[in-house]
Design an enzyme around this catalytic site. Structure first.
Site, PDB file in Angstrom:
ATOM      1  N   TYR A 156       1.226  -1.390   0.359  1.00  0.00           N
ATOM      2  CA  TYR A 156       0.194   0.145  -0.058  1.00  0.00           C
ATOM      3  C   TYR A 156       1.332   1.126   0.273  1.00  0.00           C
ATOM      4  O   TYR A 156       2.058   1.153   0.402  1.00  0.00           O
ATOM      5  CB  TYR A 156      -1.064  -0.112   0.954  1.00  0.00           C
ATOM      6  CG  TYR A 156      -0.154  -0.290   2.403  1.00  0.00           C
ATOM      7  CD1 TYR A 156       0.115   1.055   3.154  1.00  0.00           C
ATOM      8  CD2 TYR A 156      -0.847  -1.363   3.727  1.00  0.00           C
ATOM      9  CE1 TYR A 156      -0.023   0.689   4.474  1.00  0.00           C
ATOM     10  CE2 TYR A 156      -0.198  -1.001   4.664  1.00  0.00           C
ATOM     11  CZ  TYR A 156       0.204  -0.254   4.993  1.00  0.00           C
ATOM     12  OH  TYR A 156       0.512  -0.128   6.661  1.00  0.00           O
ATOM     13  N   CYS A 157       0.416   2.629  -0.901  1.00  0.00           N
ATOM     14  CA  CYS A 157       1.094   3.161  -0.947  1.00  0.00           C
ATOM     15  C   CYS A 157       2.467   3.835  -1.267  1.00  0.00           C
ATOM     16  O   CYS A 157       4.003   4.110  -0.850  1.00  0.00           O
ATOM     17  CB  CYS A 157       1.210   4.133   0.347  1.00  0.00           C
ATOM     18  SG  CYS A 157       1.330   5.879   0.140  1.00  0.00           S
TER      19      CYS A 157
END
Length: 280
Positions: free
Chosen positions: A147-148
């Site tokens: 994620y990110c």
């Protein structure tokens, strides 16, 4: 011995520890605080500053996340899992914050000739120095299934434990990193994997959202076989700042900094109200 980035070498560090303020400490306050500090560091009224912060059960969304086609359902899912949801003013996408995630902001001045990449490089250098006694295997490159995801993801053996963002305000930069210290990195990733599945529902979108594989994320304790606490890493950071400068001050926000904080906090509240206006 890891190389020390030039931005880390200073005659004094200001140290602000907000890592133990508890569940009522709102993440919007953190981003407003960093903006205020970036202004004062940039104008020379504050030395280079390190701020520690922990937020309990909070999902920090990026601006593109708020444009998911089914964002209302996605946010509803996160809230049903017991998380508060905000939208940040720095770059990146959704991240998970909880009591096992320590956030560090390094706030640097931006003298002429210092570009945005130097801020990222300085944070990478600091984290390598911070843990040089336990590992020399930290790498900085994009973990695409995390994620990110970003160019300055930090990982060991291909598993991400930290991500870096940066916010430049006037003549100062707040370089922010989250460090997954304790707990399960893959469980945090699984939460956001489900969020994106609900928020997107397989639709084509102009923006490319991450295809998260939880197995590519882990905490430092999982990766190093250690039992470090957030407090342990906090103490490491304080010692390393002293090693780099020889002088630490612990002045809280004061004077014009408080005024700037209040202005930025109000802006964050309004920005979040607008971004999430239909998600109550």
């Amino acid at each position: 011995m890891q190389e020390t980035h030039r931005l880390l070498t200073t005659t004094s560090y200001r140290f602000i520890d907000q890592s133990n303020l508890g569940p009522t400490f709102n993440a919007l306050q953190s981003f407003a605080t960093d903006d205020s500090l970036a202004i004062s560091v940039g104008e020379g009224s504050s030395p280079t500053t390190a701020r520690l912060w922990v937020h309990h059960d909070t999902i920090v969304l990026g601006i593109p996340d708020a444009r998911l086609p089914y964002i209302q359902e996605g946010v509803g899912y996160l809230k049903s899992q017991g998380y508060k949801v905000i939208v940040r003013n720095s770059g990146g996408l959704a991240v998970v914050l909880d009591e096992g995630v320590l956030n560090l902001s390094l706030i640097f001045p931006n003298p002429e000739g210092v570009n945005i990449h130097e801020g990222y490089d300085a944070m990478v250098s600091f984290i390598e120095l911070l843990f040089e006694d336990v590992t020399t295997d930290i790498e900085a490159y994009e973990i695409t299934r995390s994620y990110c995801p970003g160019t300055y993801d930090l990982s060991i053996d291909g598993k991400k434990f930290a991500g870096i963002s940066q916010r430049r305000v006037k003549n100062g930069s707040a370089v922010q990193i989250y460090l997954d210290v304790t707990g399960s990195g893959s469980e945090r990733a699984a939460l956001l994997k489900t969020f994106y599945e609900i928020g997107k529902k397989g639709e084509e979108t102009r923006f490319t959202y991450p295809d998260i594989h939880p197995s590519v994320m882990a905490s430092l304790n999982e990766l190093l076989g250690t039992s470090m606490t957030v407090s342990d890493v906090r103490d490491r950071i304080l010692r390393k700042l002293y090693d780099l400068s020889g002088h630490i001050v612990t002045d809280p926000l004061e004077g014009e900094e408080i005024v700037n904080f209040e202005k930025r906090f109000e802006q964050m509240i309004k920005r979040n109200a607008k971004a999430l206006e239909n998600l109550t």
